[in-house]
Motif scaffolding. Sequence first.
Motif, PDB file in Angstrom:
ATOM      1  N   UNK A 146      31.947   2.305   2.376  1.00 45.66           N
ATOM      2  CA  UNK A 146      31.453   1.178   1.570  1.00 45.66           C
ATOM      3  C   UNK A 146      29.961   0.953   1.807  1.00 45.66           C
ATOM      4  N   UNK A 147      29.525   1.077   3.061  1.00 49.00           N
ATOM      5  CA  UNK A 147      28.096   0.881   3.367  1.00 49.00           C
ATOM      6  C   UNK A 147      27.246   1.959   2.688  1.00 49.00           C
ATOM      7  N   UNK A 148      27.765   3.177   2.638  1.00 49.72           N
ATOM      8  CA  UNK A 148      27.055   4.256   1.941  1.00 49.72           C
ATOM      9  C   UNK A 148      26.966   3.959   0.443  1.00 49.72           C
ATOM     10  N   UNK A 149      28.092   3.530  -0.142  1.00 49.96           N
ATOM     11  CA  UNK A 149      28.106   3.218  -1.578  1.00 49.96           C
ATOM     12  C   UNK A 149      27.181   2.050  -1.909  1.00 49.96           C
ATOM     13  N   UNK A 150      27.060   1.115  -0.956  1.00 48.27           N
ATOM     14  CA  UNK A 150      26.222  -0.073  -1.170  1.00 48.27           C
ATOM     15  C   UNK A 150      24.748   0.195  -0.873  1.00 48.27           C
ATOM     16  N   UNK A 151      24.454   1.362  -0.305  1.00 46.46           N
ATOM     17  CA  UNK A 151      23.067   1.656   0.047  1.00 46.46           C
ATOM     18  C   UNK A 151      22.643   1.099   1.383  1.00 46.46           C
ATOM     19  N   UNK A 152      23.605   0.625   2.187  1.00 50.03           N
ATOM     20  CA  UNK A 152      23.282   0.083   3.520  1.00 50.03           C
ATOM     21  C   UNK A 152      23.086   1.211   4.534  1.00 50.03           C
ATOM     22  N   UNK A 153      23.732   2.338   4.280  1.00 49.04           N
ATOM     23  CA  UNK A 153      23.560   3.543   5.093  1.00 49.04           C
ATOM     24  C   UNK A 153      23.147   4.683   4.160  1.00 49.04           C
ATOM     25  N   UNK A 154      22.533   5.729   4.735  1.00 46.81           N
ATOM     26  CA  UNK A 154      22.113   6.894   3.947  1.00 46.81           C
ATOM     27  C   UNK A 154      22.949   8.093   4.377  1.00 46.81           C
ATOM     28  N   UNK A 155      23.514   8.796   3.401  1.00 50.50           N
ATOM     29  CA  UNK A 155      24.355   9.956   3.690  1.00 50.50           C
ATOM     30  C   UNK A 155      23.554  11.047   4.391  1.00 50.50           C
ATOM     31  N   UNK A 156      24.227  11.803   5.265  1.00 51.28           N
ATOM     32  CA  UNK A 156      23.594  12.951   5.910  1.00 51.28           C
ATOM     33  C   UNK A 156      23.267  13.994   4.850  1.00 51.28           C
ATOM     34  N   UNK A 157      24.259  14.324   4.012  1.00 51.06           N
ATOM     35  CA  UNK A 157      24.028  15.142   2.821  1.00 51.06           C
ATOM     36  C   UNK A 157      25.003  14.678   1.742  1.00 51.06           C
ATOM     37  N   UNK A 158      24.760  15.113   0.506  1.00 53.00           N
ATOM     38  CA  UNK A 158      25.621  14.714  -0.607  1.00 53.00           C
ATOM     39  C   UNK A 158      24.922  13.697  -1.495  1.00 53.00           C
TER      40      UNK A 158
END
Length: 209
Positions: A49-61
């Motif tokens: 959810x944090x990745x989808x919300x932009x709170x975290x940044x994916x390693x790749x993808x």
Amino acid sequence: RSMRASLSAHDLHFSWPDGSSVLDALDLAVGPGRHGLVGLNGSGKSTLLKLLAGELVATTGTITCDGSVGYLPQDPANDRARSVSDVLGIAETLAALERMHDGDVRQADFDLIGDDWDISEQSTAELGRLGLGHLGLERAVGSLSGGELVLLSLTALLLRRPSILLLDEPTNNLDGEARRRLIDVVAGWKGTLVVVSHDRELLNALDDI
């Protein structure tokens, strides 16, 4: 609120700085409707959810978002000295309206207010819908219970009218009445909704899991 709002993730990888992998080659696509996300504790639901919300940044993808996103974390952190109107994001607009009322007319205030001339009434109505009608807009959030803070943070999101809403375990701190009000909001949601939860009653209000 866009009925076509959608979120997708392609070949998503996420690892913590120590190298431990959380998500590995995840593909996800959600469109309009109410979607539940379940899984074992520690399986990466909150991280996703944090990745989808932009709170975290994916390693790749890649993550693609078509619409505006509102995100409610499990424990909304707020400075205890902030006021209810601060958390709702309306404090500056209310101050501008107050200056107008006192005869102090500035162009900057017109720009700030925009179409939100009835923001105080809107906010009070939205608070009332979630059982927070007793909260004054100037009250400090440090005096609120954990459940009230969750519902207040949700109200702040609803006032922004996002087309995509991400909720992480939203009923954890809520009593029965507060849970019922939150489930009513979820059941009536018209955009795209993703909810992480173990709450059977809440999951039953969703379109799919």
